[in-house]
Design an enzyme around this catalytic site. Structure first.
Site, PDB file in Angstrom:
ATOM      1  N   ASP A  65      44.456  41.736  36.448  1.00  0.00           N
ATOM      2  CA  ASP A  65      43.084  41.339  36.756  1.00  0.00           C
ATOM      3  C   ASP A  65      42.652  42.006  38.055  1.00  0.00           C
ATOM      4  OD1 ASP A  65      40.624  40.102  36.544  1.00  0.00           O
ATOM      5  OD2 ASP A  65      41.386  38.051  36.699  1.00  0.00           O
ATOM      6  N   LYS A  66      41.364  41.844  38.345  1.00  0.00           N
ATOM      7  CA  LYS A  66      40.753  42.337  39.574  1.00  0.00           C
ATOM      8  C   LYS A  66      39.879  41.221  40.132  1.00  0.00           C
ATOM      9  CE  LYS A  66      36.388  43.811  40.793  1.00  0.00           C
ATOM     10  NZ  LYS A  66      35.097  43.206  40.388  1.00  0.00           N
ATOM     11  N   HIS A  67      39.809  41.141  41.458  1.00  0.00           N
ATOM     12  CA  HIS A  67      38.902  40.168  42.081  1.00  0.00           C
ATOM     13  C   HIS A  67      38.109  40.855  43.181  1.00  0.00           C
ATOM     14  CE1 HIS A  67      37.319  36.371  43.551  1.00  0.00           C
ATOM     15  NE2 HIS A  67      37.535  36.821  44.770  1.00  0.00           N
ATOM     16  N   SER A  68      36.812  40.586  43.221  1.00  0.00           N
ATOM     17  CA  SER A  68      35.956  41.067  44.300  1.00  0.00           C
ATOM     18  C   SER A  68      35.530  39.888  45.159  1.00  0.00           C
ATOM     19  CB  SER A  68      34.709  41.750  43.724  1.00  0.00           C
ATOM     20  OG  SER A  68      33.750  41.962  44.751  1.00  0.00           O
TER      21      SER A  68
ATOM     22  N   THR B 193      29.521  37.382  38.160  1.00  0.00           N
ATOM     23  CA  THR B 193      29.827  38.118  36.930  1.00  0.00           C
ATOM     24  C   THR B 193      29.419  37.321  35.689  1.00  0.00           C
ATOM     25  OG1 THR B 193      31.611  39.328  37.998  1.00  0.00           O
ATOM     26  CG2 THR B 193      31.702  39.171  35.604  1.00  0.00           C
TER      27      THR B 193
ATOM     28  N   ARG C 103      35.012  21.886  51.311  1.00  0.00           N
ATOM     29  CA  ARG C 103      34.801  22.938  52.305  1.00  0.00           C
ATOM     30  C   ARG C 103      33.321  23.244  52.453  1.00  0.00           C
ATOM     31  NH1 ARG C 103      37.529  27.602  49.841  1.00  0.00           N
ATOM     32  NH2 ARG C 103      36.647  28.781  51.574  1.00  0.00           N
TER      33      ARG C 103
ATOM     34  N   SER D  77      42.122  29.626  47.826  1.00  0.00           N
ATOM     35  CA  SER D  77      41.118  29.358  46.789  1.00  0.00           C
ATOM     36  C   SER D  77      41.057  30.493  45.768  1.00  0.00           C
ATOM     37  CB  SER D  77      39.745  29.163  47.443  1.00  0.00           C
ATOM     38  OG  SER D  77      38.745  28.972  46.465  1.00  0.00           O
TER      39      SER D  77
ATOM     40  N   LYS E  75      43.358  30.307  41.607  1.00  0.00           N
ATOM     41  CA  LYS E  75      42.710  30.468  40.294  1.00  0.00           C
ATOM     42  C   LYS E  75      43.215  31.717  39.578  1.00  0.00           C
ATOM     43  CE  LYS E  75      38.395  30.259  41.822  1.00  0.00           C
ATOM     44  NZ  LYS E  75      38.346  29.777  43.212  1.00  0.00           N
ATOM     45  N   LYS E  76      43.313  32.824  40.319  1.00  0.00           N
ATOM     46  CA  LYS E  76      43.747  34.071  39.691  1.00  0.00           C
ATOM     47  C   LYS E  76      45.189  33.962  39.187  1.00  0.00           C
ATOM     48  CE  LYS E  76      40.175  36.777  39.849  1.00  0.00           C
ATOM     49  NZ  LYS E  76      39.578  37.295  38.608  1.00  0.00           N
TER      50      LYS E  76
END
Length: 436
Positions: free
Chosen positions: A80-83, A120, A168, A183, A187-188
């Site tokens: 996967d990828k996260h931004s 997204t 938060r 955080s 999830k990832k």
């Protein structure tokens, strides 16, 4: 036996809670054994005093394990990828199908718009019928058949994060790098990943405005993910201007489809997508190194294979069967369009990306409050970039709005977001640093 008060006190006093204590606290967030007051006090203590590297890993793992952790039995690596979020950042829509074409499996768990940044899931939901909420059974079926999916997190994925995230937000502790790290990664990593690439944005349109802030977050994310057993690297990329020339849900999907189908390729969007894809293919063992991986991603895009895979993902998630062939007819368009005339002659030297993002939100393309409905058709297109020459009255962008009044307000906001100077400025580097 752990208890919330002693853990909070230890963090508050600059001590180091044990791995077991932080795991207990994460489980308590999910079960309700930790109260809202205790969760808020913990978040503030972490913001002020910080956690050790070991503590960050322990909290992340505990939050990951507070709910279901997916396990896969697939004939290829799960990646996967996260931004960290920006303006006009629609790389996920290009990258997921390109990675799938290259032999990876991509269960991409994504989010909605947050503050001034786009989401997204909101972009994909501009496609008629597209569903982002899949059951686990539907996700597993799609992964086996299509090899990629872009979905919302289910309620049983990292429930400790959902609880702490909300606290938060109302306790002025959003900015903690330790808590941001836990955080994002809880999830990832609950998606059962073998490799992850992180796109940490830096600049006026990002949450991290300075290079120092972006690098601190990137290093925290990479070290913590690797400590939790996932092969990870990060690229720090420029967000001093929008990545795409559009900002807004359907408008960004248009730019994605133009790039996927080769009708009009956005070079910056292409370059960041290829760089991120090259990293994750190398991490997953599907390429000999990042350069080899970049070539494979570029080929997947150039050949049309990624577009074909994107079309199959759209169909699997409820969208039109002919979307790749007829996307111009399938996406909604706003009734009011207005040019944004430049107020000065010269060159674009500065763009307030956050201001552009908020202009889209106020047009109805994002949320001012949780639960607000998003209008997929509104936003900004044809955005001028840094270094571009302009003149008084020459358009800097096009506003897509529902009403004339909303359009005029957006025109004024966009004009205020652009800094024009007499001399050609230096353009910032698109990919600034690799951490990993």
């Amino acid at each position: 036996m752990s208890d919330a008060r002693s853990i909070i006190a230890r963090v508050r006093d600059g001590g180091k809670p044990s791995v077991e204590e932080l795991r207990w606290f994460a489980m308590g967030l999910a079960s309700g054994a930790v109260t809202d007051a205790q969760a808020g006090a913990f978040a503030m203590a972490v913001l002020l005093k910080g956690l050790s590297e070991e503590g960050r890993v322990a909290l992340t793992r505990g939050m990951r394990d507070s709910g279901k952790v997916l396990e896969w039995d697939l004939p290829g690596p799960v990646v996967d990828k996260h931004s960290t979020g920006g303006i006009g950042d629609c790389t996920s829509l290009l990258l997921a199908p390109a990675l799938a074409v290259c032999g990876a499996y991509v269960p991409m768990i994504s989010g909605r718009g947050l503050g001034h940044t786009g989401g997204t899931l909101d972009k994909l939901e501009a496609i008629p019928g597209f569903r982002t909420g899949l059951t686990e059974a539907a996700l597993r079926k799609q992964m086996a058949e299509v090899k990629c999916a872009i979905v919302a997190a289910s309620s049983d994925l990292a429930p400790a994060d959902r609880r702490l995230y909300a606290i938060r937000d109302v306790s002025a502790t959003v900015e903690s790098i330790d808590l941001i790290t836990a955080s994002i990664l809880s999830k990832k990593l609950a998606a059962g990943l073998e490799a992850l690439v992180l796109d940490v944005k830096c600049g006026s349109g990002a949450f991290m405005k300075t290079a120092e802030q972006a690098e601190a977050l990137a290093r925290s994310l990479v070290k913590t993910a690797q400590g939790a057993g996932c092969m990870t690297s990060a690229l720090i990329t420029d967000m001093s201007q929008p990545l795409a020339t559009a900002a807004g849900n359907a408008l960004e999907v248009i730019e994605v489809m133009e790039t996927l189908t080769g009708t009009s390729v956005n070079a910056a969007l292409w370059d960041v997508t290829v760089a991120l894809g090259g990293e994750v293919l190398a991490l997953a063992g599907l390429a000999s190194d990042a350069s080899d991986g970049e070539g494979r991603i570029a080929q997947a895009l150039e050949s049309g294979a990624a577009a074909e895979c994107f079309g199959r993902m759209v169909v699997a998630q409820g969208g039109p069967a002919d979307f790749v062939e007829r996307w111009p007819d399938r996406l909604p368009s706003a009734p009011v369009m207005m040019e944004v005339p430049s107020l000065h002659d010269g060159f674009v030297a500065r763009i307030d990306g956050e201001a552009l993002g908020l202009a889209v939100v106020h047009l109805g393309g994002g949320r001012l409050r949780e639960g607000d409905r998003v209008n997929p058709s509104v936003g900004l297109s044809d955005l001028a970039g840094i270094g571009e020459e302009t003149g008084e009255g020459v358009p800097l962008a096009m506003v897509h709005a529902v009403t004339e009044d909303a359009g005029r307000a957006a025109v004024a906001a966009v004009q205020a977001a652009y800094g024009i100077v007499p001399d050609l400025p230096d353009e910032p580097a698109l990919i600034q640093k690799r951490i990993g």
